[in-house]
Design a protein around this motif. Structure first.
Motif, mmCIF file in Angstrom:
data_model
loop_
_atom_site.group_PDB
_atom_site.id
_atom_site.type_symbol
_atom_site.label_atom_id
_atom_site.label_comp_id
_atom_site.label_asym_id
_atom_site.label_seq_id
_atom_site.Cartn_x
_atom_site.Cartn_y
_atom_site.Cartn_z
ATOM 1 N N ASP A 184 0.665 -1.346 0.002
ATOM 2 C CA ASP A 184 -0.035 -0.032 -0.161
ATOM 3 C C ASP A 184 0.911 1.281 0.036
ATOM 4 O OD1 ASP A 184 -2.394 -1.420 -0.080
ATOM 5 O OD2 ASP A 184 -2.451 -1.393 2.085
ATOM 6 N N ASN A 185 1.844 1.157 0.480
ATOM 7 C CA ASN A 185 2.925 2.506 0.953
ATOM 8 C C ASN A 185 4.212 2.389 -0.160
ATOM 9 O OD1 ASN A 185 1.707 3.971 3.251
ATOM 10 N ND2 ASN A 185 1.548 1.610 3.925
ATOM 11 N N ASP A 186 4.751 1.171 -0.588
ATOM 12 C CA ASP A 186 5.899 1.288 -1.253
ATOM 13 C C ASP A 186 5.726 0.260 -2.336
ATOM 14 O OD1 ASP A 186 8.334 1.860 -2.436
ATOM 15 O OD2 ASP A 186 9.346 1.105 -0.630
ATOM 16 N N PRO A 187 4.867 0.406 -3.448
ATOM 17 C CA PRO A 187 4.525 -0.983 -4.059
ATOM 18 C C PRO A 187 5.478 -1.105 -4.898
ATOM 19 C CG PRO A 187 3.184 1.037 -5.037
ATOM 20 C CD PRO A 187 3.905 1.402 -3.597
ATOM 21 N N ASP A 188 6.757 -0.427 -5.135
ATOM 22 C CA ASP A 188 7.967 -0.745 -6.148
ATOM 23 C C ASP A 188 8.995 -1.442 -5.060
ATOM 24 O OD1 ASP A 188 6.659 -0.046 -8.324
ATOM 25 O OD2 ASP A 188 7.506 2.255 -7.901
ATOM 26 N N GLY A 189 8.709 -1.506 -3.581
ATOM 27 C CA GLY A 189 9.691 -2.045 -2.657
ATOM 28 C C GLY A 189 9.943 -3.576 -3.052
ATOM 29 N N LYS A 190 11.332 -3.858 -2.587
ATOM 30 C CA LYS A 190 11.627 -5.233 -2.978
ATOM 31 C C LYS A 190 11.918 -5.866 -1.494
ATOM 32 C CE LYS A 190 15.357 -7.972 -4.938
ATOM 33 N NZ LYS A 190 16.673 -8.019 -5.783
ATOM 34 N N VAL A 191 11.300 -6.806 -1.500
ATOM 35 C CA VAL A 191 11.333 -7.715 0.066
ATOM 36 C C VAL A 191 11.999 -8.935 0.177
ATOM 37 C CG1 VAL A 191 9.050 -6.667 0.651
ATOM 38 C CG2 VAL A 191 9.184 -8.953 -0.333
ATOM 39 N N ALA A 192 12.295 -9.234 1.395
ATOM 40 C CA ALA A 192 13.133 -10.629 1.591
ATOM 41 C C ALA A 192 12.695 -11.120 3.180
ATOM 42 C CB ALA A 192 14.679 -10.469 1.366
ATOM 43 N N PHE A 193 12.662 -12.306 3.143
ATOM 44 C CA PHE A 193 12.453 -12.644 4.465
ATOM 45 C C PHE A 193 13.727 -13.263 5.072
ATOM 46 C CE2 PHE A 193 8.183 -13.130 2.962
ATOM 47 C CZ PHE A 193 7.872 -13.454 3.928
ATOM 48 N N ILE A 194 14.073 -12.926 6.270
ATOM 49 C CA ILE A 194 15.205 -13.277 7.022
ATOM 50 C C ILE A 194 14.921 -14.008 8.273
ATOM 51 C CG2 ILE A 194 15.109 -10.900 8.289
ATOM 52 C CD1 ILE A 194 18.389 -11.437 8.420
ATOM 53 N N PHE A 195 15.364 -15.190 8.682
ATOM 54 C CA PHE A 195 14.820 -16.031 9.736
ATOM 55 C C PHE A 195 15.909 -17.034 10.109
ATOM 56 C CE2 PHE A 195 14.290 -19.413 6.521
ATOM 57 C CZ PHE A 195 14.140 -18.885 5.258
ATOM 58 N N SER A 196 15.885 -17.665 11.265
ATOM 59 C CA SER A 196 16.579 -18.786 11.666
ATOM 60 C C SER A 196 16.278 -20.087 10.998
ATOM 61 C CB SER A 196 16.312 -19.189 13.220
ATOM 62 O OG SER A 196 15.036 -19.249 13.325
ATOM 63 N N ASN A 197 16.904 -21.067 10.447
ATOM 64 C CA ASN A 197 16.653 -22.202 9.723
ATOM 65 C C ASN A 197 16.225 -23.307 10.854
ATOM 66 O OD1 ASN A 197 16.827 -23.974 7.527
ATOM 67 N ND2 ASN A 197 18.788 -24.676 7.877
ATOM 68 N N THR A 198 15.029 -22.832 11.205
ATOM 69 C CA THR A 198 14.400 -23.836 12.088
ATOM 70 C C THR A 198 12.977 -23.904 11.819
ATOM 71 O OG1 THR A 198 13.670 -21.939 13.750
ATOM 72 C CG2 THR A 198 15.888 -23.066 13.925
ATOM 73 N N SER A 199 12.505 -24.919 12.157
ATOM 74 C CA SER A 199 10.694 -24.994 11.896
ATOM 75 C C SER A 199 10.106 -23.558 12.089
ATOM 76 C CB SER A 199 10.118 -26.046 12.501
ATOM 77 O OG SER A 199 10.618 -27.272 12.273
#
Length: 420
Positions: free
Chosen positions: A177-192
């Protein structure tokens, strides 16, 4: 006799519950096997055993310790207030975030009989135990909010929050809604736990037309995030959706200042709390956060029996409301888990069902509708074919060392999101 705990609970059917209790007494139904020494204050003859698994020494113990205290204190409060005909015996055990220990402890919990409810913790152990709790017909209220726990393969699993993936969806919707040209990525621990929201979150991001970068691994025990941030910088990521606990979040944000200060970080329910924000206000400044329940300060500013329970517990235990190591949203989280258990028991009683049987508590859970957990959370509703308690995310942003409520994200209750 049970006492009602809010206006929605006015039974109007006290005779029904009295009839049940008389029948239960005659049948000896409340002589519940499997009672373990109680941290909840109960434990006498006829008490209701509700054991719990907590991480108080493992990699998620930074958020596990206050959660465990919240549940334990709330069960004590329930007993003190006499909200049920029988006392609750809550034996909370530290399993150090180890699946093997969780399995071993589960076997001990059920060695002399099956408790009707267990309070659980992590995603990997909760998912591993799901077939057992379904087989043994034990309502399992976990601190894992993995969408996989909402499928037909896990019919006895419940939780009290917006599921992880929908927390991410709330952030993604804001970005679109606020930055439709934005690029996203998920950062997370490699766990369930870490991976739980990734597949569904990325699918929704693409549906919204957002560009999605490669996944980034940040361990629960990380003491540096420079490599991860350089990767994000190389890929020109604008927004990192972070699924982890508050400790690695603090590491990520600290290193962000040196490596990639331009990137925005949006955290899911375990990544931000009042303790970390107060310890490092400048580091957390501007971070956005999603969850389905209120912060500690919001609860204290409001009203309701949730607030009453917390105030009474802090007074009883000699705790300070100014100590953010306990007076934080993870303590509220633990209280919610106990209150959901209480509500399920009460609703089973209202159905004239034996509350010492998990299958009856499960039926009681499906009587919970549009209930705000005594003022602690967005309204919860559980249905047989949809155990997502809420589709409303509460969005916060850290400003001047405080978690300030920003807005609510209302998500559609899409069937194709169940389990994803």
């Amino acid at each position: 006799m049970n006492q009602s705990t809010d206006s929605q609970d006015q039974p109007g059917n006290g005779q029904t519950r009295r009839r049940f209790m008389q029948a239960a007494g005659a049948a000896g139904l409340l002589s519940v096997a499997g009672c373990l020494g109680g941290g909840g204050g109960g434990g006498g003859e006829g008490s209701l055993s509700i054991p719990g698994l907590y991480d108080q020494s493992g990699p998620t113990s930074d958020v596990g310790r206050p959660t465990a205290l919240g549940s334990r204190d709330a069960f004590k409060w329930i007993n003190e207030e006499g909200l049920l005909d029988q006392e609750i015996n809550h034996n909370g055990v530290d399993y150090a975030y180890d699946v093997a220990q969780a399995n071993q402890q589960y076997d001990e919990f059920t060695s002399d009989g099956t408790p009707p409810i267990i309070i659980g913790w992590g995603t990997a152990d909760t998912e591993a135990l799901a077939p057992k709790v379904a087989r043994d017909q034990i309502v399992y209220i976990s601190a894992s909010y993995s969408a996989k726990l909402l499928t037909e393969e896990a019919p006895y699993n419940f939780f009290g929050n917006l599921d992880y993936t929908s927390q991410a969806r709330a952030h993604l919707k804001w970005i679109a809604d606020n930055d439709p040209d934005g690029k996203v990525a998920f950062i997370f621990s490699n766990t369930s736990f870490g991976k739980a929201p990734v597949e569904g979150g990325k699918a929704y991001a693409e549906e919204l037309g957002l560009e999605v970068g490669d996944d980034i691994d940040l361990p629960l025990t990380a003491n540096s995030a420079t490599t991860q941030l350089r990767k994000a910088k190389d890929e020109q990521i604008d927004y990192l959706i972070h699924q982890n606990t508050a400790a690695p979040m603090q590491v990520l944000l600290k290193d962000r200042q040196d490596v990639y200060p331009e990137v925005n970080v949006m955290g899911l329910t375990y990544t931000v709390d009042e303790l970390r924000v107060q310890e490092s206000p400048e580091t957390f400044e501007g971070v956005r956060y999603a969850s389905g329940f209120k912060t500690f300060a919001e609860v204290m500013e409001g009203s309701g029996q949730g607030k009453d329970a917390i105030e009474a517990s802090f007074e009883r235990e000699g705790r300070s409301m100014d100590d953010p190591s306990v007076a934080n949203l993870n303590y509220v989280r633990g209280v919610i888990h106990a209150m959901v258990a209480l509500k399920g028991i009460q609703e089973a009683g209202n159905l004239d069902l034996d509350p010492s049987a998990g299958e009856n508590i499960r039926s009681g859970m499906f009587e919970i509708s549009d209930w705000d957990v005594f003022g602690l959370a967005e309204p919860f509703t559980y249905e047989e074919d949809d155990r997502r308690p809420t589709m409303t995310g509460r969005i916060y942003q850290v400003e001047d060392g405080e978690m300030k409520f920003d807005s609510k994200a209302e998500l559609p209750r899409r069937d194709d999101w169940i389990g994803l």
